[in-house]
Structure formats: C-alpha cells, structure tokens
Design a protein around this motif. Structure first.
Motif, PDB file in Angstrom:
ATOM      1  N   UNK A   1       0.852  -1.185   0.000  1.00 47.31           N
ATOM      2  CA  UNK A   1       0.000   0.000   0.000  1.00 47.31           C
ATOM      3  C   UNK A   1       0.890   1.239   0.000  1.00 47.31           C
ATOM      4  N   UNK A   2       0.443   2.222  -0.733  1.00 43.84           N
ATOM      5  CA  UNK A   2       1.241   3.438  -0.819  1.00 43.84           C
ATOM      6  C   UNK A   2       0.887   4.421   0.302  1.00 43.84           C
ATOM      7  N   UNK A   3       1.554   5.551   0.292  1.00 47.32           N
ATOM      8  CA  UNK A   3       1.393   6.534   1.358  1.00 47.32           C
ATOM      9  C   UNK A   3       0.010   7.140   1.434  1.00 47.32           C
ATOM     10  N   UNK A   4      -0.656   7.292   0.285  1.00 40.04           N
ATOM     11  CA  UNK A   4      -1.989   7.900   0.289  1.00 40.04           C
ATOM     12  C   UNK A   4      -3.011   7.003   0.990  1.00 40.04           C
ATOM     13  N   UNK A   5      -2.876   5.703   0.816  1.00 34.13           N
ATOM     14  CA  UNK A   5      -3.798   4.774   1.478  1.00 34.13           C
ATOM     15  C   UNK A   5      -3.601   4.822   2.980  1.00 34.13           C
ATOM     16  N   UNK A   6      -2.346   4.837   3.427  1.00 35.15           N
ATOM     17  CA  UNK A   6      -2.071   4.908   4.861  1.00 35.15           C
ATOM     18  C   UNK A   6      -2.566   6.222   5.453  1.00 35.15           C
ATOM     19  N   UNK A   7      -2.393   7.299   4.699  1.00 37.60           N
ATOM     20  CA  UNK A   7      -2.856   8.603   5.164  1.00 37.60           C
ATOM     21  C   UNK A   7      -4.382   8.629   5.281  1.00 37.60           C
ATOM     22  N   UNK A   8      -5.053   8.052   4.285  1.00 41.34           N
ATOM     23  CA  UNK A   8      -6.522   7.991   4.329  1.00 41.34           C
ATOM     24  C   UNK A   8      -6.989   7.129   5.500  1.00 41.34           C
ATOM     25  N   UNK A   9      -6.331   6.006   5.725  1.00 42.50           N
ATOM     26  CA  UNK A   9      -6.681   5.127   6.838  1.00 42.50           C
ATOM     27  C   UNK A   9      -6.469   5.830   8.174  1.00 42.50           C
ATOM     28  N   UNK A  10      -5.360   6.548   8.290  1.00 41.82           N
ATOM     29  CA  UNK A  10      -5.093   7.287   9.527  1.00 41.82           C
ATOM     30  C   UNK A  10      -6.138   8.384   9.736  1.00 41.82           C
ATOM     31  N   UNK A  11      -6.561   9.042   8.658  1.00 38.96           N
ATOM     32  CA  UNK A  11      -7.574  10.091   8.770  1.00 38.96           C
ATOM     33  C   UNK A  11      -8.914   9.511   9.212  1.00 38.96           C
ATOM     34  N   UNK A  12      -9.275   8.342   8.693  1.00 40.31           N
ATOM     35  CA  UNK A  12     -10.529   7.701   9.084  1.00 40.31           C
ATOM     36  C   UNK A  12     -10.490   7.299  10.561  1.00 40.31           C
ATOM     37  N   UNK A  13      -9.373   6.744  10.977  1.00 38.32           N
ATOM     38  CA  UNK A  13      -9.228   6.346  12.384  1.00 38.32           C
ATOM     39  C   UNK A  13      -9.265   7.566  13.296  1.00 38.32           C
ATOM     40  N   UNK A  14      -8.580   8.644  12.902  1.00 34.47           N
ATOM     41  CA  UNK A  14      -8.580   9.867  13.706  1.00 34.47           C
ATOM     42  C   UNK A  14      -9.981  10.467  13.784  1.00 34.47           C
ATOM     43  N   UNK A  15     -10.711  10.431  12.685  1.00 27.78           N
ATOM     44  CA  UNK A  15     -12.087  10.956  12.695  1.00 27.78           C
ATOM     45  C   UNK A  15     -12.975  10.103  13.598  1.00 27.78           C
ATOM     46  N   UNK A  16     -12.801   8.785  13.557  1.00 23.88           N
ATOM     47  CA  UNK A  16     -13.578   7.903  14.431  1.00 23.88           C
ATOM     48  C   UNK A  16     -13.288   8.169  15.894  1.00 23.88           C
ATOM     49  N   UNK A  17     -12.023   8.353  16.219  1.00 23.22           N
ATOM     50  CA  UNK A  17     -11.660   8.658  17.605  1.00 23.22           C
ATOM     51  C   UNK A  17     -12.212  10.008  18.035  1.00 23.22           C
TER      52      UNK A  17
END
Length: 96
Positions: A1-17
């Motif tokens: 997975x590239x950096x954009x996928x990890x960034x999107x995943x981190x953003x989703x997790x941060x929004x959930x938190x």
C-alpha cells in the motif's frame, strides 16, 4: 500500500476517535447530575475527577496523537460512576 492509502486510513481512524471523544464529552456533561447527588460515594466522584484531570493533563501513557488511553480511562470512570448510581435504591441513573 502506498502513502496515500495509509494517510486515508489514519484520517478515518482519527475521525472515528474524534467522534467517540465527542460522545464521551456529552456523557461527561450528563454525569454532572450524578456528581451532585449526595448518595454517590466520594470514591466514585473522585475517580471521575481524576480521570478528567488525566484526560486534560499533558502526561500520558500513550503519546497524544493516539487518545486511546485518555478515552479508556474516562470511559472506565464514567462506567464506575453510573454503576454507583445504579446501586442506589430508588434512584434513576443518568441515561447513557
């Protein structure tokens, strides 16, 4: 997975938190009524205030970009406070 996928995943997790933290904040304000109740043991009230102080303090078990420790401790304190209110005879605990 590239950096954009990890960034999107981190953003989703941060929004959930962030959403979960907002829900807990609402529960904290609802718990205020229980804190004013004379029948709640001082131990449970103190535990709640210690959890609130830990949540806003700069000292953390896990670094601040991850709020899992803050949320977990505050959630445990809220559950303890609500359990103490439920044990009181004839009292209606605050809604979750």
């Amino acid at each position: 997975m590239d950096g954009k996928v990890w960034l999107a995943l981190a953003a989703v997790i941060a929004a959930g938190l962030a959403v979960y933290a907002a829900v807990l904040l609402v529960r904290v304000f609802k718990a205020r009524r229980l804190l004013l109740d004379a029948g709640i043991p001082l131990r449970d009230k103190a535990l709640f205030w210690v959890a609130v102080l830990y949540t806003v303090s700069p000292v953390d078990l896990i670094p601040d970009p991850v709020y899992l420790d803050d949320i977990g401790i505050l959630l445990l304190a809220l559950r303890s406070l609500q359990a103490a209110a439920t044990r009181l005879p004839g009292k209606d605990p605050a809604p979750s």
